[in-house]
Write a protein that holds these residues in place. Sequence first.
Motif, mmCIF file in Angstrom:
data_model
loop_
_atom_site.group_PDB
_atom_site.id
_atom_site.type_symbol
_atom_site.label_atom_id
_atom_site.label_comp_id
_atom_site.label_asym_id
_atom_site.label_seq_id
_atom_site.Cartn_x
_atom_site.Cartn_y
_atom_site.Cartn_z
ATOM 1 N N HIS A 205 29.329 -1.867 -12.104
ATOM 2 C CA HIS A 205 29.726 -0.446 -12.077
ATOM 3 C C HIS A 205 31.129 -0.397 -12.700
ATOM 4 C CE1 HIS A 205 30.234 3.655 -11.203
ATOM 5 N NE2 HIS A 205 30.412 3.646 -9.907
ATOM 6 N N GLU B 161 18.866 -2.222 -20.171
ATOM 7 C CA GLU B 161 19.848 -1.271 -19.674
ATOM 8 C C GLU B 161 19.782 -1.210 -18.157
ATOM 9 O OE1 GLU B 161 18.862 2.547 -21.359
ATOM 10 O OE2 GLU B 161 17.161 2.803 -20.041
ATOM 11 N N ALA B 162 20.894 -0.893 -17.479
ATOM 12 C CA ALA B 162 22.187 -0.630 -18.069
ATOM 13 C C ALA B 162 23.155 -1.800 -17.836
ATOM 14 C CB ALA B 162 22.784 0.635 -17.447
ATOM 15 N N ILE C 133 24.105 -4.671 -20.494
ATOM 16 C CA ILE C 133 24.594 -4.389 -21.853
ATOM 17 C C ILE C 133 26.021 -4.888 -22.090
ATOM 18 C CG2 ILE C 133 25.083 -2.580 -23.540
ATOM 19 C CD1 ILE C 133 22.895 -0.872 -22.212
ATOM 20 N N PHE D 257 19.090 -3.872 -26.605
ATOM 21 C CA PHE D 257 18.813 -3.641 -25.194
ATOM 22 C C PHE D 257 17.512 -2.873 -25.003
ATOM 23 C CE2 PHE D 257 21.867 -0.158 -26.118
ATOM 24 C CZ PHE D 257 21.254 0.954 -25.560
ATOM 25 N N GLU E 133 26.378 5.374 -18.700
ATOM 26 C CA GLU E 133 25.240 4.549 -19.097
ATOM 27 C C GLU E 133 24.288 5.352 -19.976
ATOM 28 O OE1 GLU E 133 23.279 3.286 -15.475
ATOM 29 O OE2 GLU E 133 22.433 5.246 -15.126
ATOM 30 N N ALA E 134 23.511 4.712 -20.878
ATOM 31 C CA ALA E 134 23.577 3.299 -21.146
ATOM 32 C C ALA E 134 24.322 3.018 -22.453
ATOM 33 C CB ALA E 134 22.170 2.726 -21.242
ATOM 34 N N SER E 135 24.207 3.895 -23.439
ATOM 35 C CA SER E 135 24.667 3.556 -24.784
ATOM 36 C C SER E 135 26.172 3.392 -24.899
ATOM 37 C CB SER E 135 24.239 4.636 -25.776
ATOM 38 O OG SER E 135 22.900 4.964 -25.605
ATOM 39 N N LYS F 145 27.051 6.450 -13.601
ATOM 40 C CA LYS F 145 25.603 6.259 -13.511
ATOM 41 C C LYS F 145 24.907 7.612 -13.438
ATOM 42 C CE LYS F 145 26.258 1.860 -11.170
ATOM 43 N NZ LYS F 145 25.628 0.871 -10.298
#
Lengths: 194, 194
Positions: free
Chosen positions: A28, A58-59, A62, A78, B58-60, B80
Amino acid sequence: MNVLEERILKDGVVKEGNVLKVDSFLNHQCDVELFDAMAKEWAKRFAGKQINKILTIEASGIGMACIAAKQFHCSVVFAKKYKSINIDGDMYISQVESFTHKETNQVIVSKKFLNEDDRVLIIDDFLANGAALQGLISIVNQAGGRVEGIGIAIEKGFQPGGKFIRNLGYQLESLAIVDDMDWKTGTITLRKQD
Amino acid sequence: MNVLEERILKDGVVKEGNVLKVDSFLNHQCDVELFDAMAKEWAKRFAGKQINKILTIEASGIGMACIAAKQFHCSVVFAKKYKSINIDGDMYISQVESFTHKETNQVIVSKKFLNEDDRVLIIDDFLANGAALQGLISIVNQAGGRVEGIGIAIEKGFQPGGKFIRNLGYQLESLAIVDDMDWKTGTITLRKQD
């Protein structure tokens, strides 16, 4: 003891139900200096392997995959998770059952980004029952590529995923293997590694 | 022209509905060497700012945020996304409407990882209407921290998000600003930057 193991003992928090919270440094909030040290350890353990691509999911995978890619001088792909998706001929698809969330996701990778020439290092943050990892291996196999190795941050050694994968002959390198956790005392027992 | 702009013109694909596909280098397959160049460009543009944390979603955003963190010598926190979540006193929460998926997500960050001492650089891959960005700024404000800057890979300059954010006085640095796209001809027009 490597830096990840030290960090788990210092900042990991054990919760009821065999949950190990590492959200302050791994999934996180991300300690990128730690990721760098982990990447160097994987580079040492997979030295000599011809790796041209890192595959993660993901996530949480990554960040560490991208830092690792700087060691292996390769790109990252991913896999994406979807609750449901229409089967599309342009995608590799595998089913992954999540034990944490009690649901099945479809995990997909575009066929453009993985093929039979790829020598793949799979990277992920956790290995417990190995559901996500099975899905990623399946995707490499669908592509006709080769899994050169699997780098995991934290393996729960008391769950069956790691043993199963090693029995299949894969080089699985978990930087920390938790053999036991006790949420009442907060004790974390790590397996001794060379 | 910077390396991201060159890459968009070379490998970006325009699809109907103002969709710019950059999945071969940015948000499915990740070119980490490119991320490194982008990180250095942001480091130059935000030189002199006291940044102690990067916030992304997240995610990219995670991969480029982690590579950027090596330039800024700080940790990354990624927000998140949840479809719905019980309000929990330990979380900062904002609502983010996704135009791509026609749904509203709750975006959360644990209160442990963001507070009034934080000087935050927000990083994300795309800026169009700015929904995700509003959510991230809201979370920094909830924490009492300060947004020192916003680094975006690709801004869709024909959508209102970027102008809105600049009007609020934030230092917003988009490495590429797409002013026009035509899926029939495949033409991508980038805004000239210094």
